[in-house]
Design an enzyme around this catalytic site. Structure first.
Site, mmCIF file in Angstrom:
data_model
loop_
_atom_site.group_PDB
_atom_site.id
_atom_site.type_symbol
_atom_site.label_atom_id
_atom_site.label_comp_id
_atom_site.label_asym_id
_atom_site.label_seq_id
_atom_site.Cartn_x
_atom_site.Cartn_y
_atom_site.Cartn_z
ATOM 1 N N SER A 1 0.841 -1.135 -0.003
ATOM 2 C CA SER A 1 -0.098 -0.176 0.095
ATOM 3 C C SER A 1 0.977 1.198 -0.085
ATOM 4 C CB SER A 1 -0.969 -0.056 1.241
ATOM 5 O OG SER A 1 -1.322 1.117 1.364
ATOM 6 N N TYR B 1 -1.893 -1.076 9.949
ATOM 7 C CA TYR B 1 -1.754 -1.227 8.735
ATOM 8 C C TYR B 1 -0.782 -0.900 8.108
ATOM 9 C CZ TYR B 1 -3.896 -1.433 3.956
ATOM 10 O OH TYR B 1 -4.089 -2.010 2.717
#
Length: 249
Positions: free
Chosen positions: A143, A156
């Site tokens: 990401s 995350y």
């Protein structure tokens, strides 16, 4: 079927919806036989049935990346049907994992995110390697939050930074088997898993990109096809940000 991935058998985790479902369809349209895996068994079956009905070559298996035994059992079942040519490590715990800053973050939630996103990616790759033909390709989905340090999303972001680091180590270790390992870092993409993201975060991305506007799954799939194809046969250990120029690598 002809295409860049003709005669290849490729596993995609987290394939029931969102990016994973688009990956599965895009790979199949390029000639691959796609092995779809997801913990969402009902949605997985529905998506697999829909793609099969449209002419795609599809297999599907439920998988739980938080359960090492389940990972092994799933890949044993996949292996019973033959070798594979590629793996897309897309499955991740991404919904409901943000909103708190580092001082407030729940340590138990941190552990769950790391269990799935980091350890699960490693164990899935480990289970897949014996099935991969020489010349195989692995794509890890990271990401771009790990590139610019998105706030209030600590576990995350950390997990996706770990995926990027693991990709480089995996590439060196698996290179002797002629297996390539690369990572992509998508930006905030309009899918089910990001529906909880506040509107201001979406606006931050959409207004801050060199290519302004929303990002959709089809904006990412082409790069995954390329990394799994023979066109990228000498590319390994690399990170490809796919975010419309929100952040440059």
């Amino acid at each position: 079927m002809s295409g860049l991935l003709a005669d290849k058998r490729i596993v995609v985790t987290g394939a029931a919806r969102g990016l994973g479902a688009d990956f599965a369809e895009g790979l199949a349209r390029q000639g691959a036989r796609v092995v779809m895996c997801d913990i969402l068994a009902g949605e997985l079956a529905e998506c697999a049935q829909r793609l099969s009905a449209s002419g795609c070559e599809i297999e599907s298996y439920p998988i739980d990346l938080a359960d090492p035994a389940a990972i092994e059992a799933t890949f044993n079942a996949i292996g019973e049907q033959g070798a594979i040519d590629g793996l897309v490590n897309n499955a991740a715990l991404a919904t409901g994992v943000g909103g708190k800053d580092m001082m407030e973050y729940d340590p138990d939630l941190w552990d769950r995110v790391m269990q799935v996103n980091v350890k699960g990616t490693w164990l899935t790759t480990r289970a897949a390697v014996p099935l991969l033909r020489e010349g195989g390709s692995i794509v890890n989905v990271a990401s771009d939050t790990a590139l610019w340090g998105a706030p209030r999303l600590m576990a995350y972001v950390a997990s996706k930074g770990a995926v990027i680091a693991m990709t480089r180590s995996m590439a060196r270790e698996l290179g002797e088997r002629r297996i390539r390992v690369n990572a992509i870092a998508p930006g905030l993409t309009r899918v089910e898993a990001t529906e909880y993201v506040p509107a201001e975060r979406h606006q931050l991305y959409e207004n801050g990109r060199a290519l302004a506007g929303a990002q959709h799954p089809q904006d990412v799939t082409g790069s995954v096809v390329w990394l799994l194809s023979d066109l990228s046969g000498f590319v390994t250990g690399q990170l490809l940000p796919i975010n419309g120029g929100f952040v440059f690598n």
